[in-house]
Design a protein around this motif. Sequence first.
Motif: not given
Length: 789
Positions: A160-165, A181-187, A222-227
Amino acid sequence: MTRALVGGQGMILTARTVFRGNEELIELWLATEQGPVKLLSPTESSVCFIKQTDSDALSNCAARLGLPVTITPVDLYTFGHEPVASVKLPQSRQLTQLRKAATEYGVCLFEADIKTPDRYLMERFVTLGVQYQGVPQRNSGTLTQARIKPAQYRCHLTMFSVDIECNEHGELFSIGIASTMCNLVLIIGDAGNQFESTESNPFEYVWCENEKALLDAFIHSVQHYDPDIFIGWNVKQFDFPVLHAAAKRHGTSLVIGREQTALDIRTFEDGRAYVDIPGRVIIDGIEGLKTMTYQFDNFTLDNVATQLLGKQKLITDTDKLGTIKRLFHEDKPRLAQYNFEDCKLVIEIADKVNLIDFLILRSELTGMRIGRPGGSVASFIHLYLPKLHRAGYVSPNRPENGGLASPGGYVMSSKPGLYKHVLVLDFKSLYPSIIRTFKIDPLGLVEGLKQPDDAIPGFKGAVFHRENHFLPDIISSLWKQRDDAKQQKDAARSQAIKILMNSFYGVLGSGGCPFYDPRLASSITLRGHAIMQTTAQWIREYGYDVIYGDTDSTFVHLANCNSDSDAVAIGKQLQQDINFRWHQKIEQEYELECALEIEFETHFETFFMPTIRGSEAGSKKRYAGVIRKGDEAKLVFKGLESVRSDWTLLAKMFQETLYQLVFTEQPVADYISETVNNIREGKLDAQLVYTKQLRKPLAEYTKSVPPHVKAAKQADEQNQSLGKQLQYQKRTAVRYVMTTGGPQVPEYQTHPLDYDHYIEKQIRPIADSILPTIGESFDAMASQQIGLF
């Protein structure tokens, strides 16, 4: 009924101690082709050593503290040849207590700073891959009573590449995730706003009602895709600490480790954070590139992406935070796109430099965990200590005072001037080859001093045993692996091995290393001095002029050479002759096999070595020249303004053009006068910005306040008065210009640019360094200005 053992192979992701009652076990998380596996070792004691004569004193110390210590004489010795005893305690924190108290009893503990998981792995010669066997727990993927041994094993790792704003208070706006595995923006926002994924926004929106829901969505993802791996830019010092603080605000934990374990974070006095996530590797992009020895003007994501990828972040405003806050309230799709693009940039940078491959290779070679930065000393200890124990010794301790400085590399005074046909002859990995040839080694020194008659002489009283040593053999093995990697064009492996081999000298000369001894480091560097001086003398005997020497490079001027082909032929002949003479000399004088190898590295058609500014003496580590590859001529700079990050673009471009003109014997007067004229007319204003790094927090600059600090202080005073975020309080890059009112950042410039400053401090020094070699002067040319003032 005893359950059947289960086994397999895996790659170590994380290692730590965990408690079972009053006992400690080693917990290892492995990546395997079948998925993650958790191993728990049998009970593991914390171990250190003492001199046997200190046994009673340490027993009394432990009794006073109520610690259950076991002291047992063992067949090991200190470097002073004193017999030692092992000291065992059930828990590592008990060893920490004992270590603090032992000094009051005059007891010296050896190897007490080796962490229990590290000792567990190194004593089994385990680096990254393991073969394992253990007892499966019911209703769990955990294996207990696990046994491991080293194995050559690799499998695919998910990432997972992770970045926050967030805002300046750490209040979260969004979290981006990019992966295969997934490309998401949680906002945070209204789920009624339906935005579709497009080619320009190739990610899924996950709308969250509030910050708590945002954290929950992140944990669930994180728990679902389990990187296996988290990667990010400054992710250890910023993103995860901010996420951890946000979770604390909501009275919860950030359970993003495997088996629903929480992120563990510790903050040190200097503000640095240590982050651990059980079962998952954390790779910080900045740390990783520095470990690979990359260097940049500054390590902002925008700058590194520009340099490596030719790309920029989507938001490049000076007031980036202000723009992010505005987008959160006014244009959330644009913020989401920016957030996701930052995640993608980190992956692209990692792919460009083969970062993950490099870190895996380094782990295989040294035993350092994949996400650990630096670690030269720890790598050396991991490789060396178990061998030392089997040779009958325990490690000494780090010097309390940091140790005495050892001599540096050889640098000869240069002969300044402008030359035609200069060769550069480089010793291939000089310091590692000296270690191999002259058997320089901590154990070798101890054994050599014990039996000095047939030992190999070093420097400062050092003598080295001819047979009893480890480091020369370790380097020989690495050397062969690097040669194999080069043949296979495996750049990542070659680079990892090169960095490791070259770190050994620095480790032995570092006061942070328990094997530090000035006799070791001096026997490397001073031997290097002798080799360089002898090599230069041999070259002079052939009738050539040595104009400079630096650590492992010798610069040779061919005064009577008339062609490139003749120069290359001379370079190859010198390489052959010098190698033959070194092999002969070392065999005759020391009865040793020579591992030194000099290579004809470079032919400069034209070469310039400047003087030290304000002096007639030649400079060091500063030169420029033209080398030719096929039909293409390339200008090369070392240590001069064009490669200095703290000089302006004006200086860099002026130097490159001026040197090109001089090297190709073209007139320079018009170019110099035109440049001076353009500066005064304001045509080059965009090239007049300095960039310099703050090396410490802004508030700590009290006695000396250089220009970039003055500009930063003024800028943040202005930011404060306008209610904006302070930009320069921490270590950061400062862009500033010199005005008639002093240094100022461009955003808050209130005075005109000081053009005289740029002419005198940026242009003149460059011109004055090279123009005398062609009989010209800057003053004469600068006065020939175009136009009237």
